[in-house]
Scaffold this motif. Structure first.
Motif, PDB file in Angstrom:
ATOM      1  N   ARG A  35       0.839  -1.203   0.000  1.00 37.16           N
ATOM      2  CA  ARG A  35       0.000   0.000   0.000  1.00 37.16           C
ATOM      3  C   ARG A  35       0.874   1.254   0.000  1.00 37.16           C
ATOM      4  O   ARG A  35       1.760   1.413   0.842  1.00 37.16           O
ATOM      5  N   VAL A  36       0.629   2.118  -0.956  1.00 41.53           N
ATOM      6  CA  VAL A  36       1.278   3.437  -0.987  1.00 41.53           C
ATOM      7  C   VAL A  36       0.193   4.496  -0.984  1.00 41.53           C
ATOM      8  O   VAL A  36      -0.899   4.303  -1.519  1.00 41.53           O
ATOM      9  N   GLU A  37       0.474   5.621  -0.368  1.00 46.98           N
ATOM     10  CA  GLU A  37      -0.502   6.704  -0.298  1.00 46.98           C
ATOM     11  C   GLU A  37       0.204   8.038  -0.311  1.00 46.98           C
ATOM     12  O   GLU A  37       1.425   8.125  -0.082  1.00 46.98           O
ATOM     13  N   ARG A  38      -0.564   9.071  -0.568  1.00 45.35           N
ATOM     14  CA  ARG A  38      -0.015  10.408  -0.577  1.00 45.35           C
ATOM     15  C   ARG A  38       0.325  10.855   0.850  1.00 45.35           C
ATOM     16  O   ARG A  38      -0.504  10.708   1.755  1.00 45.35           O
ATOM     17  N   PRO A  39       1.544  11.396   1.080  1.00 50.49           N
ATOM     18  CA  PRO A  39       1.847  11.940   2.413  1.00 50.49           C
ATOM     19  C   PRO A  39       1.023  13.207   2.650  1.00 50.49           C
ATOM     20  O   PRO A  39       0.651  13.909   1.699  1.00 50.49           O
ATOM     21  N   LYS A  40       0.719  13.499   3.906  1.00 56.73           N
ATOM     22  CA  LYS A  40      -0.073  14.687   4.217  1.00 56.73           C
ATOM     23  C   LYS A  40       0.636  15.962   3.767  1.00 56.73           C
ATOM     24  O   LYS A  40       0.008  16.917   3.323  1.00 56.73           O
ATOM     25  N   ASN A  41       1.952  15.973   3.908  1.00 57.70           N
ATOM     26  CA  ASN A  41       2.754  17.112   3.473  1.00 57.70           C
ATOM     27  C   ASN A  41       3.521  16.703   2.216  1.00 57.70           C
ATOM     28  O   ASN A  41       4.405  15.849   2.268  1.00 57.70           O
ATOM     29  N   ARG A  42       3.173  17.315   1.075  1.00 61.85           N
ATOM     30  CA  ARG A  42       3.787  16.899  -0.175  1.00 61.85           C
ATOM     31  C   ARG A  42       5.271  17.255  -0.235  1.00 61.85           C
ATOM     32  O   ARG A  42       6.002  16.757  -1.098  1.00 61.85           O
ATOM     33  N   ASP A  43       5.774  18.093   0.692  1.00 58.56           N
ATOM     34  CA  ASP A  43       7.212  18.359   0.755  1.00 58.56           C
ATOM     35  C   ASP A  43       7.982  17.117   1.183  1.00 58.56           C
ATOM     36  O   ASP A  43       9.198  17.029   1.015  1.00 58.56           O
TER      37      ASP A  43
END
Length: 554
Positions: A35-43
């Motif tokens: 499972r991969v997901e977007r981090p809350k902070n895109r930095d």
């Protein structure tokens, strides 16, 4: 790089580390997909995974050590530009812009095939839905399954399944006789018979019968009723099929219950199930012992007077589907049909099938429309054709498709008629129309995807934050389609299209496709046109799965 590709690549790195002895895990503990997901902070990167936290204990190490070992391998994946370890062992992954941007060209080249998959290849599915009685027009109670059933069939086909959409016509039994009597009485100026069908549509059917059989009033009631029944039935089914066509719903098979009776399929079904050891006689009636397979009571197939029950027809119909080679049978039923689940599964078990594999019963909840008026023709119902005329096919279909079947739903006509971002169907369709308008403007300004017959595309130029975001959602689309098919939930496609539309609008506002004024056309413009057209393609493909048009202009 799509999230699916990254997931598989991480899994491959894990397997390599286990095989090399760097991580002490049994091979069976390594998932095929991570499972991969977007981090809350895109930095912090483009994607994140907590796989180290999940498996470290089983590997006899702490999550950060696990992550350190894995990160060394992840950095070697083509298209990955950086891997960082955060907190107790999260892995943050940054994807190379060129690897991400290459997706835009791949989508355009795939065209209508983008988003299709082979997850359900080899599955032969019979899907029965709507199946309204041919004694009146389609109404709001049938609308939800018409929209959802057709969309489910479409996502199943997009995932490789061989699907036959089937409409079961309940054209046998007492209801058809009452229907014929209702038309007969109307032709002779008599009141509606007890339990009969009222409404102007009965008079309309009478006129059609009269046109086809001008002397029908001269026949005796006994002679006239079979003629009226056949002619009115044919006219009503023509109306039903026409309404379904206007709603964009196509059936491969219209299956007649009466033909089951005429072909002796009821008697054959009883005999076959008796051979299986599930039929018994009691009190002069013939029963199917469905309690052996979870039903709350055994079911009568043939009454003591020799008349078959509706349940007997259900059993014969199921066997017909099996005989026609359908290994999987999906039934889409209304909210008042919960009691059918166990009995249908019991029929499957009695027929020698696995009720957990070979039959699936989906129950849909009720739908209502604020401010909808009862049909002038039918008097006591809201007709589907009136909804189409009032709100439009696209608005009704999209609105019904964007919610799970098992959730009660009330449509808001005022919202559905708005040309604003508040209206979900307008929001998605406008994104498609906007992308086509952008493409026309770009071409008018001299921007082409090809120069001198060669593709002009540089994926590394798609490096703006909004481009990265849009590409990630476009890349997720195939997995959304596959999951929608697996779970029979086309609303997942609708909701994802809304996410793509939002990302497109943000990109459109931030990045120009056509050059400003006298600026020269560059590869940036050409490459962005590829991304624009890729978005058009995904939106069009997704809307098609929902039976909704993708307008070129709005």
């Amino acid at each position: 790089m799509t999230p699916e590709e990254l997931s598989l690549a991480i899994s491959a790195c894990l397997k390599e580390a286990v095989a090399a002895g760097d991580i002490a895990l049994p091979a069976s503990a390594v998932p095929d997909e991570v499972r991969v997901e977007r981090p809350k902070n895109r930095d912090h990167g483009d994607w994140a995974t907590n796989i180290a936290l999940q498996l470290a204990k089983q590997a006899g190490t702490n999550p950060r050590e696990f992550a350190t070992i894995l990160s060394a391998r992840l950095k070697s994946i083509d298209g990955v530009s950086a891997v960082d370890i955060a907190g107790p062992g999260f892995l943050n992954i940054t994807v190379d812009a060129a690897a991400a941007g290459a997706l835009a060209k791949a989508i355009v080249e795939a065209g209508k095939q983008y988003g299709t998959n082979t997850a359900l290849a080899g599955h032969t599915v019979n899907m029965e839905f709507v199946s309204a009685n041919p004694t009146g027009p389609l109404h709001i109670g049938h609308t939800r399954w018409a929209a959802l059933g057709d969309s489910i069939a479409r996502v199943l086909r997009a995932s490789g399944a061989d699907v036959t959409a089937e409409y079961y016509i309940n054209d046998a039994g007492t209801q058809m006789n009452v229907f014929a009597h209702s038309v007969y009485n109307r032709l002779h100026g008599l009141p509606v018979p007890d339990g009969g069908y009222p409404g102007q549509y009965i008079a309309d059917l009478g006129h059609e019968v009269l046109t086809e059989h001008p002397d029908i009033r001269e026949l005796t009631e006994i002679a006239a009723l079979p003629v009226i029944r056949a002619a009115a039935y044919k006219a009503q089914m023509k109306d039903i099929k026409s309404t379904l066509a206007d709603f964009g719903v196509e059936f491969d098979v219209f299956f007649s219950e009466q033909e089951l009776h005429d072909a002796g399929a009821i008697e054959s079904a009883v005999a076959r199930l008796r051979e299986q050891g599930h039929v018994f006689d009691d009190g002069g009636a013939v029963w199917l012992r469905t309690t052996d397979f979870g039903d709350d009571k055994d079911r009568v197939m043939i009454r003591a007077n020799g008349e078959p029950t509706y349940f007997a027809a259900d059993a014969a119909y199921y066997l017909s589907k099996k005989d026609r080679g359908f290994t999987e049978k999906i039934y889409l039923l209304g909210a008042d049909h919960h009691g059918y689940i166990n009995r249908l599964k019991a029929i499957a078990a009695c027929a020698g099938d696995d009720p957990e594999l070979h039959i699936e019963v989906l129950i849909g909840q009720l739908v209502s429309v604020n401010g909808a008026k009862l049909s002038k023709r039918a008097g006591n119902i809201i007709e589907l054709k009136d909804l189409i005329d009032w709100l439009g096919k696209d608005a009704v279909r999209y609105s019904l498709a964007r919610f799970p079947a098992d959730s009660p739903l009330t449509l808001d006509p005022e919202l559905l008629k708005k040309h604003s971002n508040e209206n979900p169907v307008f929001y998605v369709q406008y994104a498609h129309a906007r992308s086509r308008g952008a493409a026309r403007n770009a071409v008018a300004a001299g921007v082409e995807r090809q120069v001198d017959g060669q593709d002009s595309f540089d994926a590394s130029l798609l490096d703006h934050a909004t481009e990265n975001e849009l590409l990630s959602y476009l890349g997720s689309y195939p997995s959304i389609v596959a999951k929608a098919a697996e779970l029979r939930e086309p609303h997942r496609v609708a909701r994802h299209l809304e996410v793509i539309a939002g990302a497109y609008h943000r990109w459109y506002d931030a990045c120009r496709i056509a050059p400003m004024g006298d600026e020269a056309v560059t590869d940036v413009n050409r490459t962005r046109l590829w991304l624009n057209d890729a978005t058009s393609r995904v939106l069009a493909n997704g809307l098609d799965l929902l039976g909704v048009s993708a307008p070129e202009r709005m």
